[in-house]
Enzyme design. Structure first.
Site, PDB file in Angstrom:
ATOM      1  N   GLU A  78     -62.347   9.438 -31.474  1.00 16.29           N
ATOM      2  CA  GLU A  78     -62.640  10.702 -31.402  1.00 16.29           C
ATOM      3  C   GLU A  78     -63.704  11.364 -30.428  1.00 16.29           C
ATOM      4  O   GLU A  78     -63.702  12.451 -30.160  1.00 16.29           O
ATOM      5  CB  GLU A  78     -62.731  11.132 -32.932  1.00 16.29           C
ATOM      6  CG  GLU A  78     -64.189  10.836 -33.321  1.00 16.29           C
ATOM      7  CD  GLU A  78     -64.216  10.674 -34.926  1.00 16.29           C
ATOM      8  OE1 GLU A  78     -64.876  11.186 -35.690  1.00 16.29           O
ATOM      9  OE2 GLU A  78     -63.268   9.943 -35.499  1.00 16.29           O
ATOM     10  N   SER A  88     -53.060   4.018 -36.143  1.00 13.18           N
ATOM     11  CA  SER A  88     -54.097   4.937 -36.838  1.00 13.18           C
ATOM     12  C   SER A  88     -54.518   4.062 -37.909  1.00 13.18           C
ATOM     13  O   SER A  88     -53.822   3.724 -38.967  1.00 13.18           O
ATOM     14  CB  SER A  88     -53.127   6.244 -37.113  1.00 13.18           C
ATOM     15  OG  SER A  88     -54.184   6.893 -37.986  1.00 13.18           O
ATOM     16  N   ARG A 134     -54.233  12.791 -25.565  1.00 12.37           N
ATOM     17  CA  ARG A 134     -55.701  13.143 -24.929  1.00 12.37           C
ATOM     18  C   ARG A 134     -55.968  12.316 -23.567  1.00 12.37           C
ATOM     19  O   ARG A 134     -56.728  13.032 -22.654  1.00 12.37           O
ATOM     20  CB  ARG A 134     -56.622  12.757 -26.095  1.00 12.37           C
ATOM     21  CG  ARG A 134     -56.879  13.702 -27.374  1.00 12.37           C
ATOM     22  CD  ARG A 134     -57.963  13.400 -28.277  1.00 12.37           C
ATOM     23  NE  ARG A 134     -57.914  14.618 -29.452  1.00 12.37           N
ATOM     24  CZ  ARG A 134     -58.820  14.364 -30.370  1.00 12.37           C
ATOM     25  NH1 ARG A 134     -59.192  13.373 -30.681  1.00 12.37           N
ATOM     26  NH2 ARG A 134     -58.862  15.398 -30.998  1.00 12.37           N
ATOM     27  N   ARG A 178     -61.466  13.382 -47.813  1.00  8.78           N
ATOM     28  CA  ARG A 178     -61.650  11.871 -48.681  1.00  8.78           C
ATOM     29  C   ARG A 178     -62.125  12.413 -50.092  1.00  8.78           C
ATOM     30  O   ARG A 178     -61.547  11.789 -51.204  1.00  8.78           O
ATOM     31  CB  ARG A 178     -62.306  10.723 -48.110  1.00  8.78           C
ATOM     32  CG  ARG A 178     -61.656  10.088 -46.864  1.00  8.78           C
ATOM     33  CD  ARG A 178     -62.488   9.070 -46.023  1.00  8.78           C
ATOM     34  NE  ARG A 178     -61.857   8.590 -44.989  1.00  8.78           N
ATOM     35  CZ  ARG A 178     -61.279   9.062 -44.020  1.00  8.78           C
ATOM     36  NH1 ARG A 178     -61.421  10.355 -43.558  1.00  8.78           N
ATOM     37  NH2 ARG A 178     -60.567   8.147 -43.185  1.00  8.78           N
ATOM     38  N   LYS A 187     -65.709  16.545 -41.845  1.00  7.91           N
ATOM     39  CA  LYS A 187     -64.382  16.764 -41.983  1.00  7.91           C
ATOM     40  C   LYS A 187     -63.627  15.663 -42.639  1.00  7.91           C
ATOM     41  O   LYS A 187     -63.103  15.628 -43.699  1.00  7.91           O
ATOM     42  CB  LYS A 187     -63.482  17.237 -40.991  1.00  7.91           C
ATOM     43  CG  LYS A 187     -61.818  17.529 -41.236  1.00  7.91           C
ATOM     44  CD  LYS A 187     -61.131  16.330 -40.849  1.00  7.91           C
ATOM     45  CE  LYS A 187     -61.260  16.117 -39.358  1.00  7.91           C
ATOM     46  NZ  LYS A 187     -60.169  14.825 -39.058  1.00  7.91           N
ATOM     47  N   SER A 188     -63.743  14.429 -42.226  1.00 11.99           N
ATOM     48  CA  SER A 188     -63.334  13.260 -42.761  1.00 11.99           C
ATOM     49  C   SER A 188     -63.912  12.913 -44.154  1.00 11.99           C
ATOM     50  O   SER A 188     -63.120  12.513 -45.004  1.00 11.99           O
ATOM     51  CB  SER A 188     -63.832  11.923 -41.938  1.00 11.99           C
ATOM     52  OG  SER A 188     -63.169  11.919 -40.538  1.00 11.99           O
ATOM     53  N   LYS A 214     -60.202  24.112 -36.092  1.00 11.61           N
ATOM     54  CA  LYS A 214     -59.634  23.152 -36.979  1.00 11.61           C
ATOM     55  C   LYS A 214     -60.697  22.291 -37.804  1.00 11.61           C
ATOM     56  O   LYS A 214     -60.490  21.778 -38.812  1.00 11.61           O
ATOM     57  CB  LYS A 214     -59.015  22.119 -36.095  1.00 11.61           C
ATOM     58  CG  LYS A 214     -58.168  21.122 -36.527  1.00 11.61           C
ATOM     59  CD  LYS A 214     -57.581  20.359 -35.498  1.00 11.61           C
ATOM     60  CE  LYS A 214     -56.500  19.173 -35.956  1.00 11.61           C
ATOM     61  NZ  LYS A 214     -57.155  18.169 -36.511  1.00 11.61           N
ATOM     62  N   HIS A 225     -52.794  11.439 -30.814  1.00 12.94           N
ATOM     63  CA  HIS A 225     -53.676  12.381 -31.536  1.00 12.94           C
ATOM     64  C   HIS A 225     -53.111  13.713 -31.407  1.00 12.94           C
ATOM     65  O   HIS A 225     -51.971  14.124 -31.267  1.00 12.94           O
ATOM     66  CB  HIS A 225     -55.143  12.443 -31.167  1.00 12.94           C
ATOM     67  CG  HIS A 225     -55.994  11.214 -31.511  1.00 12.94           C
ATOM     68  ND1 HIS A 225     -57.373  11.132 -31.717  1.00 12.94           N
ATOM     69  CD2 HIS A 225     -55.501  10.078 -32.150  1.00 12.94           C
ATOM     70  CE1 HIS A 225     -57.629  10.002 -32.203  1.00 12.94           C
ATOM     71  NE2 HIS A 225     -56.538   9.585 -32.630  1.00 12.94           N
TER      72      HIS A 225
END
Length: 475
Positions: free
Chosen positions: A348, A204, A379, A58, A53-54, A445, A375
């Protein structure tokens, strides 16, 4: 607050929700809960996982700002990446499906990304609960011609954005926000002056990445100075730097806590997306929990993904971990011991590691992850509540968790709309009968059809990443 002020707004964290009876972590299942499977034998499977995903998001941003058409091969198609694609389409970027080269079983269509001459404004963007969309897109929207309104899920409205928004103001961007949170409107003027800004990115790393990704298109480029506690998830900034270099941008990250991108054209890309190593975490963890073997083809020999730390974690907790040119193989020994680890750069992974620690025979300590209170949910509080509701001995600390061995029992595992909470519940269910996971679909997600992949792994058949035929983000 000025961009040089090292103190961003304190994150607004919602209370953990309660069940209808008013008790957090209550074990009563409700219709729609997912029964986490508990296998009666060790897991032996090969799992083919979709892309990162990252990296996908990007590369989508860079392709949208490039000077010519780009091709993204095997991109992830999940809620977060479809939201990013739809956001860029709203700004005038054309993103088309094309068949992949060759006949690869389970492969997804590539994306051809054609940037417009000018990004358009007068549009509304849905960020969902995607940090990469809500934090990356304002810096891109500043290059549009006209206002761009961004909003997202209710939970997204409590995720901090202040440092990147104040930095954009310092660069001359006009915007209206809600005290550093969504919803917000960026009044794009077609260009951004650029220059030097100072921010506190201690909550972040995405604040830094957001400005870096768009900075090459700013008139003076961008120089970012971080002032504050250490930036978390540093591998994600390195990932951003390397994707920029892939696109021909000139990036200087030689000075600690300072990043510089020169103004330049962004080259078209032709890139293959690596498997998502953080999403791989629960699957390779299954080998350790059940004393089986799980193989992940395509695990890279070198990567900037923080999820690569799973190799070290599993080795420390009792698995035999082997990486070769074919991918990663994890072999469980039947023993699962605790770990003392600082996850500041790979936060994560905290839900995955916490779930493993709750099943371990010796105590564990997870440190350096205070920032994950901001997040998708808080969490640390969520893991303490939910593992505790199943009998776990979990103590929340200032910057992490302490987890001691304790007998666990079945019950309802709440997820708080957080995909990694859902997969943590699935890991516990591998050994504990009667665990039901709330809202398992929240895993979409970042990982389409997690339940199908999980069932395929437990059945022993080769599991192929489910494809999302729809361009409509799942809710």
């Amino acid at each position: 607050m000025s961009p040089a002020d090292p103190s961003p707004p304190a994150p607004r964290t919602p209370d953990l929700p309660t069940d209808p009876g008013g008790h957090r972590g209550r074990s009563t299942p409700v219709p729609g809960d997912w029964s986490a499977p508990t296998p009666d034998r060790p897991v032996h499977a090969t799992v083919l996982l979709p892309g990162s995903k990252s990296l996908t998001n990007r590369y989508l941003v860079l392709a949208a700002l490039a000077g010519d058409r780009s091709r993204l091969r095997a991109p992830l198609r999940s809620r977060d990446t479809l939201l990013m694609a739809d956001a860029l389409r709203a700004l005038g970027v054309r993103i088309d499906d094309v068949d992949p080269d060759g006949d690869v079983a389970g492969s997804v269509p590539d994306w051809l990304v054609s940037p417009p001459e000018h990004l358009r404004g007068d549009v509304r963007i849905d960020c969902g609960l995607a940090g990469t969309v809500m934090r990356f897109l304002p810096a891109v929207a500043a290059l549009a011609r006209g206002p761009v309104h961004l909003d997202g899920d209710p939970q997204a409205r409590v995720r901090p954005m202040g440092p990147v928004l104040e930095s954009l103001r310092a660069l001359g961007v006009e915007l209206e926000d809600s005290d550093g949170y969504l919803p917000l409107t960026v009044h794009g003027r077609g260009s951004v002056r650029g220059g030097s800004v100072t921010m506190d990115a201690s909550s972040s790393s995405q604040f830094v990445s957001a400005l870096l990704l768009a900075g090459a298109r700013y008139d003076e480029g961008i120089t970012i100075h971080h002032r504050g506690r250490p930036v978390p998830s540093q591998p994600h900034i390195l990932m951003t730097v390397e994707t920029l270099r892939d696109a021909g941008a000139l990036v200087d990250d030689s000075e600690p806590d300072t990043w510089r991108v020169e103004p330049s054209e962004i080259n078209a890309l032709d890139v293959s997306i690596e498997p998502d190593l953080s999403n791989a975490g629960p699957f390779v963890a299954a080998a350790l929990v059940t004393g089986g073997t799980v193989r992940i083809p395509g695990w890279p020999q070198y990567t900037t993904q923080a999820g690569d730390l799973m190799r070290e974690i599993l080795d420390t907790m009792g698995a035999d971990v082997r990486l070769d040119r074919h991918g990663l193989t994890v072999i469980g020994s039947g023993e699962l011991v605790g770990i003392d680890i600082d996850l500041h750069d790979a936060a994560e992974l905290t839900p995955t590691v916490a779930a493993l620690a709750a099943l371990a025979s010796t105590p564990s300590s997870i440190r350096g992850v205070a920032h994950i209170r901001g997040h998708e949910t808080d969490r640390l509080a969520a893991l303490t509540a939910e593992l505790g509701s199943l009998g776990g001995a979990v103590t929340e600390t200032e910057d992490g968790l302490r987890i001691a061995p304790a007998p666990l029992h079945g019950g309802r595992f709440r997820t708080y709309h957080d995909h990694r909470m859902a997969t943590a519940g699935a890991i516990v269910g591998l050994r504990v009968h009667g665990v039901t996971v709330e809202d398992i679909e929240t895993t979409s997600k970042t990982l389409p059809d997690f339940p199908g992949l999980w069932a395929g792994m437990l059945s022993g058949r080769a599991s192929v990443a489910a494809l999302s035929p729809s361009e409509e983000p799942a809710r």
